[in-house]
Design a protein around this motif. Structure first.
Motif, PDB file in Angstrom:
ATOM      1  N   UNK A 254       0.397  27.925  -7.520  1.00 46.82           N
ATOM      2  CA  UNK A 254       1.622  28.419  -7.598  1.00 46.82           C
ATOM      3  C   UNK A 254       2.300  29.615  -6.579  1.00 46.82           C
ATOM      4  N   UNK A 255       3.480  29.560  -6.563  1.00 50.27           N
ATOM      5  CA  UNK A 255       3.831  30.451  -5.445  1.00 50.27           C
ATOM      6  C   UNK A 255       3.588  31.932  -5.172  1.00 50.27           C
ATOM      7  N   UNK A 256       3.291  32.387  -4.139  1.00 49.30           N
ATOM      8  CA  UNK A 256       2.758  33.740  -3.911  1.00 49.30           C
ATOM      9  C   UNK A 256       3.889  34.701  -3.642  1.00 49.30           C
ATOM     10  N   UNK A 257       3.910  35.779  -4.655  1.00 46.11           N
ATOM     11  CA  UNK A 257       4.674  36.712  -4.623  1.00 46.11           C
ATOM     12  C   UNK A 257       4.712  37.518  -3.121  1.00 46.11           C
ATOM     13  N   UNK A 258       3.482  37.789  -2.889  1.00 45.68           N
ATOM     14  CA  UNK A 258       3.190  38.227  -1.444  1.00 45.68           C
ATOM     15  C   UNK A 258       4.054  37.804  -0.364  1.00 45.68           C
ATOM     16  N   UNK A 259       4.228  36.299  -0.404  1.00 43.54           N
ATOM     17  CA  UNK A 259       4.918  35.659   0.721  1.00 43.54           C
ATOM     18  C   UNK A 259       6.324  35.869   0.529  1.00 43.54           C
ATOM     19  N   UNK A 260       6.809  35.874  -0.614  1.00 49.44           N
ATOM     20  CA  UNK A 260       8.312  36.163  -0.844  1.00 49.44           C
ATOM     21  C   UNK A 260       8.456  37.485  -0.363  1.00 49.44           C
ATOM     22  N   UNK A 261       7.746  38.605  -0.610  1.00 46.14           N
ATOM     23  CA  UNK A 261       8.049  39.900  -0.072  1.00 46.14           C
ATOM     24  C   UNK A 261       7.964  39.964   1.264  1.00 46.14           C
ATOM     25  N   UNK A 262       6.916  39.414   1.834  1.00 45.84           N
ATOM     26  CA  UNK A 262       6.783  39.517   3.345  1.00 45.84           C
ATOM     27  C   UNK A 262       8.078  38.814   4.021  1.00 45.84           C
ATOM     28  N   UNK A 263       8.650  37.655   3.466  1.00 47.96           N
ATOM     29  CA  UNK A 263       9.678  36.881   4.110  1.00 47.96           C
ATOM     30  C   UNK A 263      10.951  37.713   3.881  1.00 47.96           C
ATOM     31  N   UNK A 264      11.081  38.766   2.933  1.00 46.18           N
ATOM     32  CA  UNK A 264      12.217  39.790   2.953  1.00 46.18           C
ATOM     33  C   UNK A 264      11.908  40.927   3.341  1.00 46.18           C
ATOM     34  N   UNK A 265      10.803  41.259   4.137  1.00 45.39           N
ATOM     35  CA  UNK A 265      10.437  42.452   4.777  1.00 45.39           C
ATOM     36  C   UNK A 265      10.383  43.503   3.710  1.00 45.39           C
ATOM     37  N   UNK A 266       9.631  43.337   2.584  1.00 46.19           N
ATOM     38  CA  UNK A 266       9.496  44.278   1.550  1.00 46.19           C
ATOM     39  C   UNK A 266       8.077  44.904   1.496  1.00 46.19           C
ATOM     40  N   UNK A 267       7.978  46.216   1.186  1.00 46.32           N
ATOM     41  CA  UNK A 267       6.628  46.744   1.086  1.00 46.32           C
ATOM     42  C   UNK A 267       5.899  46.023   0.071  1.00 46.32           C
ATOM     43  N   UNK A 268       4.813  45.808   0.054  1.00 42.53           N
ATOM     44  CA  UNK A 268       3.915  45.073  -0.958  1.00 42.53           C
ATOM     45  C   UNK A 268       2.483  45.464  -0.974  1.00 42.53           C
ATOM     46  N   UNK A 269       1.998  45.880  -1.973  1.00 42.72           N
ATOM     47  CA  UNK A 269       0.624  46.408  -2.354  1.00 42.72           C
ATOM     48  C   UNK A 269      -0.087  45.406  -3.583  1.00 42.72           C
ATOM     49  N   UNK A 270      -1.425  45.447  -3.328  1.00 40.87           N
ATOM     50  CA  UNK A 270      -1.969  44.461  -4.323  1.00 40.87           C
ATOM     51  C   UNK A 270      -3.306  45.254  -4.787  1.00 40.87           C
ATOM     52  N   UNK A 271      -3.145  46.638  -5.496  1.00 42.13           N
ATOM     53  CA  UNK A 271      -4.259  47.252  -5.993  1.00 42.13           C
ATOM     54  C   UNK A 271      -5.028  46.637  -7.143  1.00 42.13           C
ATOM     55  N   UNK A 272      -6.404  47.047  -7.062  1.00 43.98           N
ATOM     56  CA  UNK A 272      -7.330  46.381  -7.989  1.00 43.98           C
ATOM     57  C   UNK A 272      -6.870  46.902  -9.430  1.00 43.98           C
ATOM     58  N   UNK A 273      -6.535  48.327  -9.310  1.00 41.72           N
ATOM     59  CA  UNK A 273      -5.863  49.098 -10.902  1.00 41.72           C
ATOM     60  C   UNK A 273      -4.547  49.401 -10.676  1.00 41.72           C
ATOM     61  N   UNK A 274      -3.494  48.901 -11.067  1.00 38.73           N
ATOM     62  CA  UNK A 274      -2.195  49.372 -11.236  1.00 38.73           C
ATOM     63  C   UNK A 274      -1.804  50.638 -11.751  1.00 38.73           C
ATOM     64  N   UNK A 275      -2.814  50.957 -12.688  1.00 33.55           N
ATOM     65  CA  UNK A 275      -2.642  52.457 -13.238  1.00 33.55           C
ATOM     66  C   UNK A 275      -3.475  53.528 -12.668  1.00 33.55           C
TER      67      UNK A 275
END
Length: 303
Positions: free
Chosen positions: A38-59
């Motif tokens: 499937x499409x990667x959200x991280x790629x869409x964020x990068x293409x639009x110059x948005x800050x993105x993080x991928x934490x192990x625990x979102x809480x």
């Protein structure tokens, strides 16, 4: 926004198309053991110059602090795989909303598309709803239905649901921004909660009908792990089928047969399947290969 998968990618683009500022994208690190089809959200964020993080625990406290620092009006969850706890849900000034891959209140919980296909549903869809501390239980803002055709696989339906999610969000955003969006309370007695699925859940019960087995095969067809069985004691995967006889007359023990250049199964619960894609010991095999290895008829008596 918290997002993953095709739904996350499409919904992120929908937010941006409406001119909404997205100060932080929270996504998942890809699992090296998972087939990322499937499409990667991280790629869409990068293409639009948005800050993105991928934490192990979102809480975790540091993630909560980062979200709080954004002073969000809304928090969105689009096919994000982890439950967001009350500390996060309380942060947005105007509410936290989730996009779920079913027509709520049906198929709350995990793998809603796979479960809908498995149960032979003819329709499913996407639902935008407010989040509460209970999964998929909050007030509904918008829904968009899609058909499930008789031979659609879960992947086919997932692609439709991703588009349905984009349509539902695109239609709802103006009213959300204006503060006039509807909130329809769910009647949870009209639906059920379903848990996640494991590869072993794709094991075929040959005592069932051809239609039930076909629904299982298409619910777990690639890119999912596939329906598993054994042929003459040898591990096998059935990746695609077609119902050629929907008889409800049970025949007892199932039999795999080869004839006229095709593989068929007379199912214990009634009806006959054409086996369109079969693997034995991890390798594809056609009707001629099955005939040479197992003969023209092989009993399938797993339960």
């Amino acid at each position: 926004m918290f997002a993953y998968h095709d739904v996350g990618a499409r919904c992120l683009r929908a937010l941006l198309a409406h001119g909404i500022r997205v100060p932080l994208v929270v996504t998942h690190a890809d699992d090296p053991h998972e087939n990322i089809w499937f499409e990667r959200v991280a790629d869409v964020a990068a293409k639009n110059a948005l800050r993105a993080i991928a934490p192990a625990d979102p809480n975790a406290r540091d993630v909560i602090d980062r979200v709080a620092a954004c002073a969000p009006d809304f928090l969105f969850s689009f096919y994000y795989r982890s439950m967001l706890k009350p500390a996060l849900l309380a942060l947005p000034r105007r509410g936290a909303l989730n996009m779920h891959g079913s027509l709520l209140p049906k198929y709350r919980g995990r793998a809603p598309v796979n479960w809908a296909v498995l149960h032979g549903e003819r329709h499913t869809g996407a639902t935008l709803h407010y989040m509460t501390d209970k999964p998929d239980a909050g007030d509904i803002v918008a829904q968009q239905a899609v058909p499930i055709l008789p031979d659609d696989t879960a992947a086919d339906v997932m692609h439709k649901v991703a588009v349905a999610a984009e349509i539902a969000l695109d239609a709802a955003l103006p009213a959300l921004i204006a503060g006039t969006a509807p909130r329809v309370v769910q009647d949870l007695t009209k639906g059920s909660y379903f848990g996640g699925r494991k590869p072993e859940d794709g094991r075929i019960d040959w005592s069932r009908s051809a239609r039930q087995i076909h629904d299982l095969v298409r619910a777990v067809a690639p890119p999912y792990p596939g329906a598993i069985t054994t042929v003459a004691g040898t591990p096998a995967r059935i990746l695609a089928t077609r119902v050629i006889d929907d008889s409800a007359i049970a025949v007892g023990e199932s039999v795999l047969e080869v004839g006229d250049g095709r593989i068929t199964v007379r199912c214990g619960g009634g009806g006959t399947l054409a086996v369109c894609a079969l693997e034995i010991d991890g390798a594809p095999i056609d009707a001629a290969g099955v005939l040479a290895r197992f003969g023209f008829a092989t009993r399938l008596n797993e339960r």
